[in-house]
Design a protein around this motif. Structure first.
Motif, PDB file in Angstrom:
ATOM      1  N   VAL A  64     -17.209 -20.242   0.452  1.00 37.66           N
ATOM      2  CA  VAL A  64     -17.801 -19.499  -0.389  1.00 37.66           C
ATOM      3  C   VAL A  64     -16.902 -18.193  -0.918  1.00 37.66           C
ATOM      4  O   VAL A  64     -16.813 -17.874  -2.064  1.00 37.66           O
ATOM      5  CB  VAL A  64     -19.229 -18.889   0.004  1.00 37.66           C
ATOM      6  N   ALA A  65     -15.996 -17.837   0.078  1.00 36.94           N
ATOM      7  CA  ALA A  65     -15.226 -16.642  -0.196  1.00 36.94           C
ATOM      8  C   ALA A  65     -14.071 -17.061  -1.069  1.00 36.94           C
ATOM      9  O   ALA A  65     -13.461 -16.379  -1.952  1.00 36.94           O
ATOM     10  CB  ALA A  65     -14.479 -16.031   1.141  1.00 36.94           C
ATOM     11  N   GLN A  66     -13.741 -18.167  -0.992  1.00 39.23           N
ATOM     12  CA  GLN A  66     -12.650 -18.802  -1.822  1.00 39.23           C
ATOM     13  C   GLN A  66     -13.316 -18.925  -3.212  1.00 39.23           C
ATOM     14  O   GLN A  66     -12.390 -18.348  -4.220  1.00 39.23           O
ATOM     15  CB  GLN A  66     -12.308 -20.247  -1.325  1.00 39.23           C
ATOM     16  N   SER A  67     -14.443 -19.324  -3.500  1.00 37.64           N
ATOM     17  CA  SER A  67     -14.949 -19.167  -5.053  1.00 37.64           C
ATOM     18  C   SER A  67     -15.205 -17.984  -5.300  1.00 37.64           C
ATOM     19  O   SER A  67     -15.186 -17.665  -6.707  1.00 37.64           O
ATOM     20  CB  SER A  67     -16.321 -20.257  -4.869  1.00 37.64           C
ATOM     21  N   ILE A  68     -15.667 -17.001  -4.404  1.00 38.52           N
ATOM     22  CA  ILE A  68     -15.899 -15.667  -5.010  1.00 38.52           C
ATOM     23  C   ILE A  68     -14.415 -14.823  -5.395  1.00 38.52           C
ATOM     24  O   ILE A  68     -14.621 -14.362  -6.512  1.00 38.52           O
ATOM     25  CB  ILE A  68     -16.467 -14.877  -3.800  1.00 38.52           C
ATOM     26  N   ALA A  69     -13.429 -15.408  -4.676  1.00 38.74           N
ATOM     27  CA  ALA A  69     -11.885 -14.762  -5.399  1.00 38.74           C
ATOM     28  C   ALA A  69     -11.723 -15.552  -6.486  1.00 38.74           C
ATOM     29  O   ALA A  69     -11.201 -14.862  -7.479  1.00 38.74           O
ATOM     30  CB  ALA A  69     -11.080 -15.118  -4.236  1.00 38.74           C
ATOM     31  N   GLU A  70     -11.953 -16.565  -6.675  1.00 32.48           N
ATOM     32  CA  GLU A  70     -11.384 -17.605  -7.618  1.00 32.48           C
ATOM     33  C   GLU A  70     -12.313 -17.219  -9.169  1.00 32.48           C
ATOM     34  O   GLU A  70     -12.067 -17.128 -10.093  1.00 32.48           O
ATOM     35  CB  GLU A  70     -11.675 -19.014  -7.640  1.00 32.48           C
ATOM     36  N   SER A  71     -13.575 -16.864  -8.943  1.00 36.96           N
ATOM     37  CA  SER A  71     -14.478 -16.533 -10.019  1.00 36.96           C
ATOM     38  C   SER A  71     -15.018 -15.104 -10.334  1.00 36.96           C
ATOM     39  O   SER A  71     -15.802 -14.887 -11.010  1.00 36.96           O
ATOM     40  CB  SER A  71     -15.882 -17.403  -9.783  1.00 36.96           C
ATOM     41  N   SER A  76     -16.461 -14.130 -13.753  1.00 38.82           N
ATOM     42  CA  SER A  76     -15.579 -14.506 -14.768  1.00 38.82           C
ATOM     43  C   SER A  76     -16.206 -15.376 -15.834  1.00 38.82           C
ATOM     44  O   SER A  76     -17.277 -16.032 -15.753  1.00 38.82           O
ATOM     45  CB  SER A  76     -14.573 -15.416 -14.045  1.00 38.82           C
ATOM     46  N   ASN A  77     -15.467 -15.233 -16.892  1.00 37.17           N
ATOM     47  CA  ASN A  77     -15.815 -16.092 -18.154  1.00 37.17           C
ATOM     48  C   ASN A  77     -15.739 -17.821 -17.617  1.00 37.17           C
ATOM     49  O   ASN A  77     -16.768 -18.435 -18.289  1.00 37.17           O
ATOM     50  CB  ASN A  77     -14.928 -15.744 -19.127  1.00 37.17           C
ATOM     51  N   LEU A  78     -14.887 -18.180 -17.119  1.00 37.31           N
ATOM     52  CA  LEU A  78     -14.802 -19.549 -16.554  1.00 37.31           C
ATOM     53  C   LEU A  78     -15.996 -19.940 -15.761  1.00 37.31           C
ATOM     54  O   LEU A  78     -16.617 -20.917 -15.786  1.00 37.31           O
ATOM     55  CB  LEU A  78     -13.507 -19.893 -15.749  1.00 37.31           C
ATOM     56  N   ALA A  79     -16.493 -18.897 -14.871  1.00 38.71           N
ATOM     57  CA  ALA A  79     -17.717 -19.357 -14.084  1.00 38.71           C
ATOM     58  C   ALA A  79     -19.217 -19.282 -14.890  1.00 38.71           C
ATOM     59  O   ALA A  79     -20.035 -20.118 -14.859  1.00 38.71           O
ATOM     60  CB  ALA A  79     -17.850 -18.327 -12.787  1.00 38.71           C
ATOM     61  N   LYS A  80     -19.093 -18.247 -15.773  1.00 43.99           N
ATOM     62  CA  LYS A  80     -20.327 -17.933 -16.553  1.00 43.99           C
ATOM     63  C   LYS A  80     -20.401 -18.851 -17.654  1.00 43.99           C
ATOM     64  O   LYS A  80     -21.571 -19.431 -18.015  1.00 43.99           O
ATOM     65  CB  LYS A  80     -20.361 -16.726 -17.252  1.00 43.99           C
ATOM     66  N   PHE A  85     -15.939 -22.608 -10.591  1.00 41.28           N
ATOM     67  CA  PHE A  85     -15.739 -21.746  -9.587  1.00 41.28           C
ATOM     68  C   PHE A  85     -14.571 -21.576  -8.876  1.00 41.28           C
ATOM     69  O   PHE A  85     -14.035 -20.946  -8.066  1.00 41.28           O
ATOM     70  CB  PHE A  85     -16.836 -21.632  -8.545  1.00 41.28           C
ATOM     71  N   ALA A  86     -13.882 -22.576  -9.255  1.00 42.93           N
ATOM     72  CA  ALA A  86     -12.390 -22.715  -8.680  1.00 42.93           C
ATOM     73  C   ALA A  86     -10.958 -23.057  -9.502  1.00 42.93           C
ATOM     74  O   ALA A  86      -9.934 -23.313  -9.277  1.00 42.93           O
ATOM     75  CB  ALA A  86     -12.448 -23.879  -7.507  1.00 42.93           C
ATOM     76  N   GLY A  87     -11.470 -22.497 -10.945  1.00 50.38           N
ATOM     77  CA  GLY A  87     -10.097 -22.643 -11.604  1.00 50.38           C
ATOM     78  C   GLY A  87      -9.659 -24.143 -12.011  1.00 50.38           C
ATOM     79  O   GLY A  87      -8.544 -24.378 -12.177  1.00 50.38           O
ATOM     80  N   VAL A  88     -10.554 -25.135 -11.937  1.00 49.44           N
ATOM     81  CA  VAL A  88     -10.318 -26.366 -12.272  1.00 49.44           C
ATOM     82  C   VAL A  88      -9.815 -26.809 -13.404  1.00 49.44           C
ATOM     83  O   VAL A  88     -10.592 -26.473 -14.357  1.00 49.44           O
ATOM     84  CB  VAL A  88     -11.534 -27.400 -11.705  1.00 49.44           C
ATOM     85  N   ALA A 124     -24.216 -25.340 -11.923  1.00 54.56           N
ATOM     86  CA  ALA A 124     -23.332 -24.478 -10.995  1.00 54.56           C
ATOM     87  C   ALA A 124     -23.063 -25.530  -9.857  1.00 54.56           C
ATOM     88  O   ALA A 124     -22.005 -25.531  -9.252  1.00 54.56           O
ATOM     89  CB  ALA A 124     -24.130 -23.155 -10.484  1.00 54.56           C
ATOM     90  N   LEU A 125     -24.293 -26.216  -9.619  1.00 57.20           N
ATOM     91  CA  LEU A 125     -24.119 -27.269  -8.482  1.00 57.20           C
ATOM     92  C   LEU A 125     -22.997 -28.300  -8.693  1.00 57.20           C
ATOM     93  O   LEU A 125     -22.143 -28.555  -7.761  1.00 57.20           O
ATOM     94  CB  LEU A 125     -25.422 -27.992  -8.347  1.00 57.20           C
ATOM     95  N   ASP A 126     -22.774 -28.874 -10.020  1.00 59.48           N
ATOM     96  CA  ASP A 126     -21.858 -29.898 -10.480  1.00 59.48           C
ATOM     97  C   ASP A 126     -20.258 -29.074 -10.163  1.00 59.48           C
ATOM     98  O   ASP A 126     -19.597 -29.704  -9.755  1.00 59.48           O
ATOM     99  CB  ASP A 126     -21.905 -30.089 -11.915  1.00 59.48           C
ATOM    100  N   GLY A 127     -20.413 -27.768 -10.655  1.00 58.26           N
ATOM    101  CA  GLY A 127     -19.149 -27.060 -10.316  1.00 58.26           C
ATOM    102  C   GLY A 127     -18.688 -27.051  -9.066  1.00 58.26           C
ATOM    103  O   GLY A 127     -17.597 -27.137  -8.363  1.00 58.26           O
ATOM    104  N   VAL A 128     -19.692 -26.490  -8.216  1.00 60.00           N
ATOM    105  CA  VAL A 128     -19.460 -26.339  -6.768  1.00 60.00           C
ATOM    106  C   VAL A 128     -19.050 -27.741  -5.880  1.00 60.00           C
ATOM    107  O   VAL A 128     -18.119 -27.806  -5.237  1.00 60.00           O
ATOM    108  CB  VAL A 128     -20.502 -25.679  -5.905  1.00 60.00           C
TER     109      VAL A 128
END
Length: 191
Positions: A64-71, A76-80, A85-88, A124-128
């Motif tokens: 979760v901390a990793q995804s918070i930092a990445e998104s 972030s626009n990418l997350a929204k 959530f990980a810059g994939v 969001a679940l698919d992204g995670v």
């Protein structure tokens, strides 16, 4: 929108908190305290992370901390706009759609802004789940099986090639949020 204090946010239900924070722009969001940002992210996306990491030997707080930092706490626009959530980065044979946006890359030792395609996920679940699939690759197996703490696991993941940042620097970026997440949701490695 008037600035609110941590005390103001603490009095809100999770639903009220999301209703206040979701429409905030970047500047407004920057004035929200970190504990409230963690609470916001966990309420909005925590169930998706909990579901996606079952049986993985990954530390909930680390992922979760990793995804918070990445998104940017999911703002972030990418997350929204892409549930990413990980810059994939987008790979046509792997991802159903893409989202094109500007990003900073290091090319020949220089940081430049380019337009790139990133994977776009329907939910969001698919992204995670996609982020978790990355962390389930064989090169991260040792980190999943032997790490005793979230920090140690993240360090091992970075050393195995996850990021270009120095592993210690990467962990230091996440360390405070790992502790905050553990204080709110005290679970360890999800086996």
């Amino acid at each position: 929108m008037a600035n609110k204090t941590k005390s103001d946010y603490d009095k809100m239900t999770n639903e009220e908190l999301v209703a206040i924070i979701d429409p905030m722009n970047t500047t407004q969001f920057s004035f929200v305290d970190v504990d409230t940002k963690i609470r916001y992210f966990l309420f909005k996306f925590g169930n998706a992370f909990a579901e996606a990491i079952k049986g993985t030997n990954l530390f909930f707080a680390g992922v979760v901390a990793q995804s918070i930092a990445e998104s940017g706490y999911g703002k972030s626009n990418l997350a929204k706009n892409a549930n990413n959530f990980a810059g994939v980065k987008y790979i046509a044979s792997l991802h159903p759609a893409f989202y094109e946006t500007q990003t900073k890359e290091v090319i020949k030792g220089k940081t430049v802004t380019i337009t790139a395609k990133f994977a776009k996920f329907p939910t969001a679940l698919d992204g995670v789940k996609n982020h978790i699939e990355t962390l389930m690759k064989p090169r991260y197996e040792k980190a999943r099986l032997t790490a005793k703490t979230p920090e140690e696991q993240i360090k091992m993941i970075v050393q195995a090639g996850y990021a270009t940042l120095n592993a210690t620097t990467y962990v230091n970026i996440l360390k405070g949020n790992i502790k905050r997440i553990q204080n709110k949701i005290p679970i360890g490695k999800v086996v």
